[in-house]
Motif scaffolding. Sequence first.
Motif, PDB file in Angstrom:
ATOM      1  N   THR A   1      -2.691 -11.453  60.245  1.00 17.29           N
ATOM      2  CA  THR A   1      -3.141 -11.844  58.908  1.00 17.29           C
ATOM      3  C   THR A   1      -2.762 -13.298  58.683  1.00 17.29           C
ATOM      4  O   THR A   1      -1.598 -13.681  58.845  1.00 17.29           O
TER       5      THR A   1
ATOM      6  N   HIS B   1     -12.742  -9.706  54.540  1.00 16.49           N
ATOM      7  CA  HIS B   1     -11.639  -8.799  54.255  1.00 16.49           C
ATOM      8  C   HIS B   1     -11.127  -9.036  52.836  1.00 16.49           C
ATOM      9  O   HIS B   1     -11.385 -10.084  52.230  1.00 16.49           O
TER      10      HIS B   1
ATOM     11  N   ILE C   1      -0.237 -16.234  52.020  1.00 11.86           N
ATOM     12  CA  ILE C   1      -0.862 -15.325  52.988  1.00 11.86           C
ATOM     13  C   ILE C   1      -0.320 -15.575  54.388  1.00 11.86           C
ATOM     14  O   ILE C   1      -0.049 -14.629  55.153  1.00 11.86           O
TER      15      ILE C   1
ATOM     16  N   ASP D   1      -3.798  -4.242  57.775  1.00  8.89           N
ATOM     17  CA  ASP D   1      -2.416  -4.707  57.779  1.00  8.89           C
ATOM     18  C   ASP D   1      -1.750  -4.231  56.485  1.00  8.89           C
ATOM     19  O   ASP D   1      -2.379  -4.237  55.417  1.00  8.89           O
TER      20      ASP D   1
ATOM     21  N   MET E   1      -8.656 -14.827  57.034  1.00 11.47           N
ATOM     22  CA  MET E   1      -9.265 -14.340  55.794  1.00 11.47           C
ATOM     23  C   MET E   1     -10.546 -15.088  55.480  1.00 11.47           C
ATOM     24  O   MET E   1     -11.536 -14.491  55.031  1.00 11.47           O
TER      25      MET E   1
ATOM     26  N   LYS F   1      -4.065  -5.344  53.524  1.00 14.69           N
ATOM     27  CA  LYS F   1      -5.365  -5.954  53.840  1.00 14.69           C
ATOM     28  C   LYS F   1      -6.320  -4.863  54.322  1.00 14.69           C
ATOM     29  O   LYS F   1      -5.975  -4.077  55.211  1.00 14.69           O
TER      30      LYS F   1
ATOM     31  N   PHE G   1       1.937  -6.728  50.652  1.00 15.24           N
ATOM     32  CA  PHE G   1       0.474  -6.846  50.605  1.00 15.24           C
ATOM     33  C   PHE G   1      -0.139  -5.757  51.468  1.00 15.24           C
ATOM     34  O   PHE G   1       0.538  -5.143  52.318  1.00 15.24           O
TER      35      PHE G   1
ATOM     36  N   VAL H   1      -7.519  -8.669  50.447  1.00 15.11           N
ATOM     37  CA  VAL H   1      -6.079  -8.513  50.490  1.00 15.11           C
ATOM     38  C   VAL H   1      -5.575  -8.252  49.073  1.00 15.11           C
ATOM     39  O   VAL H   1      -6.000  -8.902  48.110  1.00 15.11           O
ATOM     40  N   TYR H   2      -4.688  -7.252  48.961  1.00 20.06           N
ATOM     41  CA  TYR H   2      -4.046  -6.890  47.696  1.00 20.06           C
ATOM     42  C   TYR H   2      -2.591  -7.356  47.779  1.00 20.06           C
ATOM     43  O   TYR H   2      -1.837  -6.904  48.661  1.00 20.06           O
ATOM     44  N   ILE H   3      -2.185  -8.237  46.876  1.00 19.14           N
ATOM     45  CA  ILE H   3      -0.841  -8.809  46.878  1.00 19.14           C
ATOM     46  C   ILE H   3      -0.071  -8.275  45.668  1.00 19.14           C
ATOM     47  O   ILE H   3      -0.552  -8.344  44.530  1.00 19.14           O
TER      48      ILE H   3
END
Length: 333
Positions: free
Chosen positions: A65, A75, A47, A123, A70, A98, A96, A77-79
């Motif tokens: 970010t 929040h 991250i 983000d 985090m 966010k 990613f 986050v999709y990675i």
Amino acid sequence: MEFPFDVDALFPERITVLDQHLRPPARRPGTTTPARVDLQQQIMTIIDELGKASAKAQNLSAPITSASRMQSNRHVVYILKDSSARPAGKGAIIGFIKVGYKKLFVLDDREAHNEVEPLCILDFYIHESVQRHGHGRELFQYMLQKERVEPHQLAIDRPSPKLLKFLNKHYNLETTVPQVNNFVIFEGFFAHQHRPPAPSLRATRHSRAAAVDPTPAAPARKLPPKRAEGDIKPYSSSDREFLKVAVEPPWPLNRAPRRATPPAHPPPRSSSLGNSPERGPLRPFVPEQELLRSLRLCPPHPTARLLLAADPGGSPAQRRRTSSLPRSEESRY
């Protein structure tokens, strides 16, 4: 984006969703499980590096970010990882996105203020080496399905020109509603119902808890009716007269040639025990000139006459007192 550890083993799925706890996802059966602390440290490293790369691509002075941000905010986050690219059998990270819900005050088409809590794009970054390959649309579309929102319902925090072109190309979002903050919303933002603010969410949780718990709530206590203004009893005249009575001055200031007439309504005597006896009417205050005149005209006490007869010269204090009197007055003694 490559890392010195096995990314493919850390993230079993192609797209991994992480919240503020940064917990490692469930691992595939049959794989070795390192220490949980080491896995979380690897997630924090990914991250942080993604945040630095996104800030550099957007020409930002500092990353927006990071793992610490985090953990301090709610929040998500999709990675997105690349399973096909396996340098040294470790995999790689493509990008990613966010997102998070924020309470905002936005303007509508009539420039009226509205308090909403929409899902915000905070983000978004795809590595430069794999851009224009459909990875951004794949990640963005997965996020929309997971969050159950439409593209025009989103609020974007300081979008870059690339992100605005991306939204216009894939979702036909072009016309924006001018705002006074850093968030950008598009036409149709107010056409659908957004997620209710935090107080409504708390009320929903309370209603669900009440449905689970069948215990009846305590009845509300009824307050006594407010007394009308006409029922208020004013001060009595005797109380007001009692407050006007002056305090008796000490002797000899209370010796006056004239006595004041007693009041028409004497103060009421208290019926409670332990009070002092009632005092008679007080004499009015005597001016200084009238007091001196009364002292000069007052005849001496019989004891003083005997002392004067025994000692014609009188005491020094008496001589000083009588020396200031006129001769006509001294001849009277």
